[in-house]
Design a protein around this motif. Structure first.
Motif, PDB file in Angstrom:
ATOM      1  N   TRP A  40       1.081  -1.334  -0.032  1.00 14.47           N
ATOM      2  CA  TRP A  40       0.136   0.104  -0.101  1.00 14.47           C
ATOM      3  C   TRP A  40       0.880   1.217   0.231  1.00 14.47           C
ATOM      4  CZ3 TRP A  40      -4.976  -0.547  -1.060  1.00 14.47           C
ATOM      5  CH2 TRP A  40      -5.557  -1.690  -0.714  1.00 14.47           C
ATOM      6  N   VAL A  41       0.474   2.194  -1.031  1.00 19.15           N
ATOM      7  CA  VAL A  41       1.504   3.607  -1.021  1.00 19.15           C
ATOM      8  C   VAL A  41       0.617   4.653  -0.906  1.00 19.15           C
ATOM      9  CG1 VAL A  41       3.218   2.120  -2.154  1.00 19.15           C
ATOM     10  CG2 VAL A  41       1.603   3.206  -3.524  1.00 19.15           C
ATOM     11  N   SER A  42       1.234   5.664  -0.802  1.00 19.52           N
ATOM     12  CA  SER A  42       0.497   7.090  -0.698  1.00 19.52           C
ATOM     13  C   SER A  42       0.088   7.339  -2.296  1.00 19.52           C
ATOM     14  CB  SER A  42       1.206   8.134  -0.067  1.00 19.52           C
ATOM     15  OG  SER A  42       0.648   9.325  -0.361  1.00 19.52           O
ATOM     16  N   PRO A  43      -0.923   8.000  -2.563  1.00 20.85           N
ATOM     17  CA  PRO A  43      -1.117   8.572  -3.747  1.00 20.85           C
ATOM     18  C   PRO A  43      -0.185   9.608  -4.405  1.00 20.85           C
ATOM     19  CG  PRO A  43      -3.231   8.309  -2.769  1.00 20.85           C
ATOM     20  CD  PRO A  43      -1.923   8.186  -1.852  1.00 20.85           C
ATOM     21  N   ASP A  44       0.511  10.286  -3.296  1.00 22.84           N
ATOM     22  CA  ASP A  44       1.476  11.467  -3.589  1.00 22.84           C
ATOM     23  C   ASP A  44       2.915  10.706  -4.071  1.00 22.84           C
ATOM     24  OD1 ASP A  44      -0.345  13.198  -2.813  1.00 22.84           O
ATOM     25  OD2 ASP A  44       0.563  13.475  -0.602  1.00 22.84           O
ATOM     26  N   GLU A  45       2.981   9.426  -3.836  1.00 31.02           N
ATOM     27  CA  GLU A  45       4.292   8.779  -4.193  1.00 31.02           C
ATOM     28  C   GLU A  45       4.114   8.097  -5.568  1.00 31.02           C
ATOM     29  OE1 GLU A  45       4.795   6.194  -0.982  1.00 31.02           O
ATOM     30  OE2 GLU A  45       5.416   7.515   0.265  1.00 31.02           O
ATOM     31  N   CYS A  46       2.925   8.387  -6.303  1.00 30.53           N
ATOM     32  CA  CYS A  46       2.646   7.590  -7.752  1.00 30.53           C
ATOM     33  C   CYS A  46       2.638   8.516  -8.740  1.00 30.53           C
ATOM     34  CB  CYS A  46       1.165   7.004  -7.329  1.00 30.53           C
ATOM     35  SG  CYS A  46       1.124   5.560  -6.016  1.00 30.53           S
ATOM     36  N   VAL A  47       2.713   8.182  -9.734  1.00 29.30           N
ATOM     37  CA  VAL A  47       2.213   8.727 -11.008  1.00 29.30           C
ATOM     38  C   VAL A  47       1.957   7.846 -12.032  1.00 29.30           C
ATOM     39  CG1 VAL A  47       4.061  10.716 -10.966  1.00 29.30           C
ATOM     40  CG2 VAL A  47       4.722   8.546 -11.904  1.00 29.30           C
ATOM     41  N   LEU A  48       1.032   8.183 -12.976  1.00 30.51           N
ATOM     42  CA  LEU A  48       0.418   7.315 -14.036  1.00 30.51           C
ATOM     43  C   LEU A  48       1.625   6.871 -14.964  1.00 30.51           C
ATOM     44  CD1 LEU A  48      -3.013   8.729 -14.652  1.00 30.51           C
ATOM     45  CD2 LEU A  48      -2.214   7.038 -13.007  1.00 30.51           C
ATOM     46  N   HIS A  49       2.138   7.775 -15.322  1.00 29.59           N
ATOM     47  CA  HIS A  49       3.014   7.488 -16.530  1.00 29.59           C
ATOM     48  C   HIS A  49       4.626   8.267 -16.244  1.00 29.59           C
ATOM     49  CE1 HIS A  49      -0.519   7.020 -18.719  1.00 29.59           C
ATOM     50  NE2 HIS A  49      -1.050   8.212 -18.287  1.00 29.59           N
TER      51      HIS A  49
END
Length: 206
Positions: A40-49
């Protein structure tokens, strides 16, 4: 629950229902590392591309997972996941390179400065602060497959071609900023030199 297929079905259902987390709710996204494992990760640590593949070690790139396109769109709408790395992400990556590496590859340099130019806006205060923090710049060396990272005060923009020729013929030191070869015109040299000037690189004529 760690089985990817079941988790994706849940996200698909939430997407169909146009669900969004309530304000102030704890937000996490399941980032699969296999069909039966992940974290489980924070959305702030994610990018789509991450088209250039520069941020795999720094961000969780969701496009590289098995999630369907509609689920990726759900992450963007419900969790406000960014489409691509921000200028702050690029700044942090450059600072890491400054502190840990003496050279980077030509491909890495091209992959960095191309998108950076596209999101550059000299009127943005945050970007000006980023420029102030740059201490090392990409330096060009003829015939080399690597780009040197040298102190900003030791590298020049070759705005005077006659002077550049004189220096090229008299010094083995790579004094000039990196720019893409004419065989790979994916980055505008004019826009790159303009960006270099905004960051505060010295011009040879000065």
């Amino acid at each position: 629950l760690t089985e990817f297929s079941k988790i994706e079905r849940i996200y698909s259902f939430l997407n169909d229902a146009k669900w969004k987390p309530s304000d102030g709710a704890h937000k996490s996204i399941w980032f699969p590392e296999s069909d039966d494992d992940g974290q489980w990760v924070s959305p702030d640590e994610c990018v789509l591309h991450d088209a250039r593949g520069l941020f795999k070690s720094r961000l969780h790139v969701l496009e590289g997972t098995k999630y369907k396109p509609e689920v990726l769109l759900f992450f963007s709408n419900a969790f406000e996941v960014r489409s691509k790395p921000s200028i702050d992400d690029y700044s942090s990556l450059w600072k890491e390179w400054e502190n840990t590496r003496a050279t980077i590859s030509v491909d890495e340099c091209q992959a960095f400065w191309g998108p950076f130019i596209m999101c550059f806006n000299s009127k943005t205060k945050n970007e000006n602060l980023i420029f102030d923090s740059v201490t090392k710049v990409p330096a060009f060396s003829d015939g080399s497959s690597e780009v040197l990272l040298l102190s900003k005060k030791d590298v020049f923009i070759p705005d005077d071609l006659l002077l550049k020729d004189l220096f090229d013929n008299s010094s083995p030191t790579p004094l000039f900023v990196w720019y893409p070869s004419k065989n790979k015109p994916s980055i505008s040299r004019l826009r790159l030199f303009h960006l270099y000037s905004e960051i505060g690189f010295n011009t040879l004529s000065e």
